[in-house]
Motif scaffolding. Structure first.
Motif, PDB file in Angstrom:
ATOM      1  N   TYR A 106       0.867  -1.185   0.000  1.00  0.00           N
ATOM      2  CA  TYR A 106       0.000   0.000   0.000  1.00  0.00           C
ATOM      3  C   TYR A 106       0.906   1.238   0.000  1.00  0.00           C
ATOM      4  CZ  TYR A 106      -3.971  -3.034   1.073  1.00  0.00           C
ATOM      5  OH  TYR A 106      -4.946  -4.018   1.019  1.00  0.00           O
ATOM      6  N   LYS A 107       1.317   1.668  -1.199  1.00  0.00           N
ATOM      7  CA  LYS A 107       2.294   2.755  -1.325  1.00  0.00           C
ATOM      8  C   LYS A 107       1.625   4.120  -1.209  1.00  0.00           C
ATOM      9  CE  LYS A 107       5.370  -0.001  -4.238  1.00  0.00           C
ATOM     10  NZ  LYS A 107       6.045  -0.106  -5.566  1.00  0.00           N
ATOM     11  N   LYS A 108       2.378   5.065  -0.679  1.00  0.00           N
ATOM     12  CA  LYS A 108       1.871   6.430  -0.554  1.00  0.00           C
ATOM     13  C   LYS A 108       2.015   7.183  -1.875  1.00  0.00           C
ATOM     14  CE  LYS A 108       1.797   8.114   4.180  1.00  0.00           C
ATOM     15  NZ  LYS A 108       2.291   9.154   5.110  1.00  0.00           N
ATOM     16  N   LYS A 109       0.948   7.898  -2.238  1.00  0.00           N
ATOM     17  CA  LYS A 109       0.984   8.834  -3.355  1.00  0.00           C
ATOM     18  C   LYS A 109       0.415  10.136  -2.831  1.00  0.00           C
ATOM     19  CE  LYS A 109       0.989   5.988  -7.498  1.00  0.00           C
ATOM     20  NZ  LYS A 109       0.320   5.721  -8.811  1.00  0.00           N
ATOM     21  N   GLY A 110       1.289  11.011  -2.388  1.00  0.00           N
ATOM     22  CA  GLY A 110       0.839  12.227  -1.739  1.00  0.00           C
ATOM     23  C   GLY A 110       0.458  11.935  -0.298  1.00  0.00           C
ATOM     24  N   THR A 111      -0.687  12.447   0.130  1.00  0.00           N
ATOM     25  CA  THR A 111      -1.128  12.279   1.515  1.00  0.00           C
ATOM     26  C   THR A 111      -1.545  10.843   1.812  1.00  0.00           C
ATOM     27  OG1 THR A 111      -1.919  14.570   1.544  1.00  0.00           O
ATOM     28  CG2 THR A 111      -2.727  13.118   3.289  1.00  0.00           C
ATOM     29  N   TYR A 112      -2.183  10.200   0.841  1.00  0.00           N
ATOM     30  CA  TYR A 112      -2.790   8.897   1.091  1.00  0.00           C
ATOM     31  C   TYR A 112      -2.126   7.767   0.319  1.00  0.00           C
ATOM     32  CZ  TYR A 112      -6.495  11.674   3.230  1.00  0.00           C
ATOM     33  OH  TYR A 112      -7.196  12.545   4.027  1.00  0.00           O
ATOM     34  N   ARG A 113      -2.370   6.580   0.781  1.00  0.00           N
ATOM     35  CA  ARG A 113      -1.861   5.371   0.141  1.00  0.00           C
ATOM     36  C   ARG A 113      -2.821   4.894  -0.954  1.00  0.00           C
ATOM     37  NH1 ARG A 113       2.177   2.687   3.281  1.00  0.00           N
ATOM     38  NH2 ARG A 113       2.482   3.701   5.313  1.00  0.00           N
ATOM     39  N   VAL A 114      -2.291   4.118  -1.879  1.00  0.00           N
ATOM     40  CA  VAL A 114      -3.100   3.482  -2.915  1.00  0.00           C
ATOM     41  C   VAL A 114      -3.084   1.981  -2.671  1.00  0.00           C
ATOM     42  CG1 VAL A 114      -2.683   5.291  -4.616  1.00  0.00           C
ATOM     43  CG2 VAL A 114      -1.131   3.307  -4.492  1.00  0.00           C
ATOM     44  N   GLN A 115      -3.989   1.274  -3.330  1.00  0.00           N
ATOM     45  CA  GLN A 115      -4.052  -0.174  -3.211  1.00  0.00           C
ATOM     46  C   GLN A 115      -2.816  -0.798  -3.879  1.00  0.00           C
ATOM     47  OE1 GLN A 115      -8.050  -1.904  -4.009  1.00  0.00           O
ATOM     48  NE2 GLN A 115      -8.650   0.216  -4.484  1.00  0.00           N
ATOM     49  N   PRO A 116      -2.508  -2.047  -3.542  1.00  0.00           N
ATOM     50  CA  PRO A 116      -1.351  -2.711  -4.173  1.00  0.00           C
ATOM     51  C   PRO A 116      -1.420  -2.730  -5.699  1.00  0.00           C
ATOM     52  CG  PRO A 116      -2.067  -3.941  -2.252  1.00  0.00           C
ATOM     53  CD  PRO A 116      -3.084  -2.864  -2.462  1.00  0.00           C
ATOM     54  N   ASN A 117      -2.648  -2.653  -6.257  1.00  0.00           N
ATOM     55  CA  ASN A 117      -2.779  -2.628  -7.723  1.00  0.00           C
ATOM     56  C   ASN A 117      -2.648  -1.220  -8.288  1.00  0.00           C
ATOM     57  OD1 ASN A 117      -5.198  -1.397  -7.053  1.00  0.00           O
ATOM     58  ND2 ASN A 117      -6.493  -3.120  -7.694  1.00  0.00           N
ATOM     59  N   GLY A 118      -2.366  -0.253  -7.413  1.00  0.00           N
ATOM     60  CA  GLY A 118      -2.157   1.113  -7.849  1.00  0.00           C
ATOM     61  C   GLY A 118      -3.405   1.977  -7.884  1.00  0.00           C
ATOM     62  N   LYS A 119      -4.566   1.396  -7.654  1.00  0.00           N
ATOM     63  CA  LYS A 119      -5.821   2.161  -7.678  1.00  0.00           C
ATOM     64  C   LYS A 119      -5.992   2.930  -6.373  1.00  0.00           C
ATOM     65  CE  LYS A 119      -8.294  -0.964 -10.829  1.00  0.00           C
ATOM     66  NZ  LYS A 119      -9.494  -1.831 -11.006  1.00  0.00           N
ATOM     67  N   PRO A 120      -6.708   4.063  -6.418  1.00  0.00           N
ATOM     68  CA  PRO A 120      -6.943   4.838  -5.189  1.00  0.00           C
ATOM     69  C   PRO A 120      -7.646   3.996  -4.128  1.00  0.00           C
ATOM     70  CG  PRO A 120      -7.575   6.088  -7.136  1.00  0.00           C
ATOM     71  CD  PRO A 120      -7.300   4.690  -7.602  1.00  0.00           C
ATOM     72  N   LEU A 121      -7.382   4.323  -2.870  1.00  0.00           N
ATOM     73  CA  LEU A 121      -7.989   3.594  -1.763  1.00  0.00           C
ATOM     74  C   LEU A 121      -8.760   4.560  -0.877  1.00  0.00           C
ATOM     75  CD1 LEU A 121      -8.359   1.050   0.011  1.00  0.00           C
ATOM     76  CD2 LEU A 121      -6.189   1.633   1.132  1.00  0.00           C
ATOM     77  N   THR A 122     -10.095   4.407  -0.873  1.00  0.00           N
ATOM     78  CA  THR A 122     -10.955   5.138   0.052  1.00  0.00           C
ATOM     79  C   THR A 122     -11.753   4.119   0.841  1.00  0.00           C
ATOM     80  OG1 THR A 122     -11.161   7.001  -1.484  1.00  0.00           O
ATOM     81  CG2 THR A 122     -12.764   6.874   0.312  1.00  0.00           C
ATOM     82  N   ILE A 123     -11.701   4.235   2.154  1.00  0.00           N
ATOM     83  CA  ILE A 123     -12.364   3.267   3.040  1.00  0.00           C
ATOM     84  C   ILE A 123     -13.536   3.962   3.716  1.00  0.00           C
ATOM     85  CG2 ILE A 123     -12.083   1.811   5.079  1.00  0.00           C
ATOM     86  CD1 ILE A 123      -9.047   1.704   4.341  1.00  0.00           C
ATOM     87  N   TYR A 124     -14.722   3.350   3.598  1.00  0.00           N
ATOM     88  CA  TYR A 124     -15.936   3.944   4.166  1.00  0.00           C
ATOM     89  C   TYR A 124     -16.302   3.267   5.486  1.00  0.00           C
ATOM     90  CZ  TYR A 124     -16.430   6.484  -0.177  1.00  0.00           C
ATOM     91  OH  TYR A 124     -16.209   7.332  -1.239  1.00  0.00           O
ATOM     92  N   LEU A 125     -16.421   4.101   6.516  1.00  0.00           N
ATOM     93  CA  LEU A 125     -16.698   3.643   7.875  1.00  0.00           C
ATOM     94  C   LEU A 125     -18.127   3.994   8.277  1.00  0.00           C
ATOM     95  CD1 LEU A 125     -15.819   2.761  10.846  1.00  0.00           C
ATOM     96  CD2 LEU A 125     -15.223   5.179  11.167  1.00  0.00           C
ATOM     97  N   ALA A 126     -18.871   3.019   8.799  1.00  0.00           N
ATOM     98  CA  ALA A 126     -20.208   3.262   9.348  1.00  0.00           C
ATOM     99  C   ALA A 126     -20.132   3.232  10.869  1.00  0.00           C
ATOM    100  CB  ALA A 126     -21.191   2.198   8.862  1.00  0.00           C
TER     101      ALA A 126
END
Length: 586
Positions: free
Chosen positions: A409-429
């Motif tokens: 899970y590499k950092k690109k700027g402030t946030y990390r991306v998924q191992p496949n390079g796609k953005p990672l946003t996690i939704y919490l309820a």
């Protein structure tokens, strides 16, 4: 004392302020933390009782209560609390959670014959005067096993009753393993099992149902209309000490004595329950608006000096947790189906999220330690079954970062991306509640940002309780992880919470190892207590490692009780319905 009906061990609650239910009879308020004995008593002082008076009870919730008063259909702790004055289990437990014969029915377990015999005591009557009969003990199984009823109680554990699965699958019109030797109107029911399990003599066992349902009152209602019927929502029957006189839906209930109560008329003439926001709790205590009201732990410093109350407390058999959604519930096959490609189906990601949570610091700040971190999914109240070697996910940002780096899970700027390079946003309820609840959740979001994870709230805000329950239960697509809690029943089986076919396994994780461990802890070999302990410890270590469910906290449960009341207790072996003995004093 809250009278939670939890089949086996369940109750979805709202994290930080513990609040969703599900199984057996949960009068299991156990003092698992010895310090509670030093801080608060378990009962109010015993004084001479008098008859009469109106008791004002606070229902602390930030949303209207649903008002489902049929135990087979009830799923949240708020409704369970609301119904406590009339609702009563068939059975009573001792202080070790074992069923004794002090309740409305006696209990006889025969391991050799693979049976449990239930006999209803003479004089046990519904609040309309009709006796509680064998059919009332059998009928809940029909509701639970009917696909049309919408009940969430049908589990692997109950399927060990002979013929229940065949009835559920539509292959039989009756449940062959439930015998009524004296007829439907008799006092005896014999349950026949395919195999016997450890803990079947305990109140929290999920292998049979502990409640009765008034067949004569419900029999003409189609199963698919039962939950919405007036008999369940507006004019329910109980065989406990009080009956409902008036319901203002979602807001208040008025109770009066059930003149048919088998243990005699209770002391209090009238009970009024009213909904109050948790944020208003402290002011309500200081103004003496209620005779019985729970203390919000973050407000303890504001109210602890208020006179006119006795403060009683315990450490409930419960815990809050963070769950990760990794699959869906298949209603047609009644099973959880895990998605190996789910966003959260990466152990390193889950572990990193857990290590980044500063649970100890947050609750020390907001509750002065009245809410505290728990390390494992089997609470200390279960004694030797709880693996005290597990220390849990204590705060460790360095370890969290290392886990994510190693997992790609590499950092690109402030946030990390998924191992496949796609953005990672996690939704919490998470559930709405006190201002403290909001602060704690926002604190965690900031902690996750420190390790490069972009976590956002589902719907953009904390969710109203009933909506939260529906979203989590129905696997809403915009939930990657959620904060909830379980109110547990007094038996350490994990099948009804985390089994392959458990509807309450809301994370939907299913692995061969988990299934095997659950089968082993409940199997024939586990009748040997040492073997069962060994398996339960193995399961706790496995769950700690896999982190599909991360235990977070337990709390002292403090209640302010009018100093003019007697009989109020939080003891494990209190009467089947404590409200029979609560009274104003002379």
């Amino acid at each position: 004392m809250k009278n939670k009906k939890v089949l086996g061990s369940i109750a979805l609650v709202a994290s930080a302020a513990l609040a969703l239910t599900a199984c057996g009879n949960n009068k299991n308020n156990s003092s698992s933390n010895n310090a509670v004995k030093d801080k608060f008593p378990k009962a109010v002082p015993t004084k001479t009782a008098k008859n009469g008076g109106t008791l004002r009870y606070a229902i602390e919730t930030d949303t209207p209560f649903k008002g489902i008063f049929e135990p087979t259909l009830l799923t949240d702790a708020i409704d369970d609390t609301v119904s406590q004055f009339g609702s009563e289990s068939l059975f009573h437990q001792d202080n070790s959670y074992n069923i004794d014969n002090k309740g409305a029915a006696t209990f006889d377990l025969n391991t050799k014959a693979k049976t449990i015999t239930i006999r209803i005591k003479k004089g046990v009557r519904w609040s309309d005067g009709k006796p509680v009969v064998a059919k009332d003990v059998e009928y809940p199984y029909e509701i639970i096993a009917s696909p049309k009823s919408g009940s969430s109680r049908y589990t692997d554990s109950l399927q060990d009753i002979v013929g229940l699965k065949e009835f559920h699958d539509g292959k039989a019109k009756t449940i062959s393993g439930i015998e009524m030797p004296k007829g439907e109107n008799g006092d005896t029911v014999v349950l026949h099992f395919k195999q016997m399990h450890p803990g079947m003599n305990m109140i929290g066992s999920g292998y049979f149902w502990k409640e009765a349902s008034p067949y004569h009152y419900l029999k003409d209602i189609p199963m698919n209309k039962l939950e919405s019927s007036d008999q369940v929502r507006k004019k329910p029957l109980f065989f406990g000490p009080y009956k409902i006189d008036k319901i203002v839906r979602g807001q208040s209930i008025t109770w009066s004595p059930n003149k048919y109560y088998y243990k005699g008329k209770p002391h209090i003439s009238k009970i009024t329950e009213s909904v109050i926001s948790s944020n208003s709790s402290a002011q309500a205590i200081k103004s003496h608006k209620f005779d019985v009201i729970d203390v919000v732990n973050s407000q303890w410093q504001q109210v602890k000096g208020t006179k006119g109350y006795n403060y009683v407390a315990n450490t409930p058999l419960s815990y809050s947790y963070l769950g990760f959604k990794v699959g869906k519930w298949d209603s047609k096959k009644s099973t959880n189906v895990m998605n190996k490609n789910a966003k959260m189906n990466n152990k390193s990601l889950r572990q990193a999220i857990a290590y980044a949570m500063n649970v100890d610091q947050a609750y020390q700040k907001y509750t002065q330690g009245l809410t505290f971190r728990v390390p494992t999914l089997v609470p200390k109240a279960f004694g030797k079954y709880s693996d005290t070697d597990i220390k849990g996910y204590s705060y460790n940002l360095k370890k969290a970062n290392q886990l994510l780096d190693k997992a790609g899970y590499k950092k690109k700027g402030t946030y990390r991306v998924q191992p496949n390079g796609k953005p990672l946003t996690i939704y919490l309820a998470a559930v709405s509640g006190t201002s403290t609840q909001e602060s704690i959740v926002q604190n965690y979001i900031q902690q996750w940002k420190k390790i490069g994870l972009n976590v956002k709230l589902t719907t953009g805000r904390l969710i109203e309780f009933n909506s939260f329950h529906d979203k989590v239960q129905n696997d809403a697509p915009n939930i990657d992880m959620f904060m909830a809690a379980w109110s547990l029943a007094g038996e350490p089986s994990q099948n009804n919470l985390y089994g392959k076919n458990a509807p309450f396994n809301f994370t939907r994780f299913v692995t061969d190892r988990n299934t095997q461990l659950i089968n082993d802890m409940d199997g024939k070999k586990a009748l040997n207590d040492n073997y069962r302990k060994k398996v339960l410890w193995e399961w706790q270590k496995y769950m700690f490692d896999q982190a599909y469910v991360v235990p977070l906290t337990n709390s002292y449960s403090i209640t302010a009780v009018n100093s003019k009341l007697t009989g109020y207790t939080t003891a494990t072996d209190a009467p089947s319905n404590m409200w029979q003995q609560v009274a104003f004093t002379k």
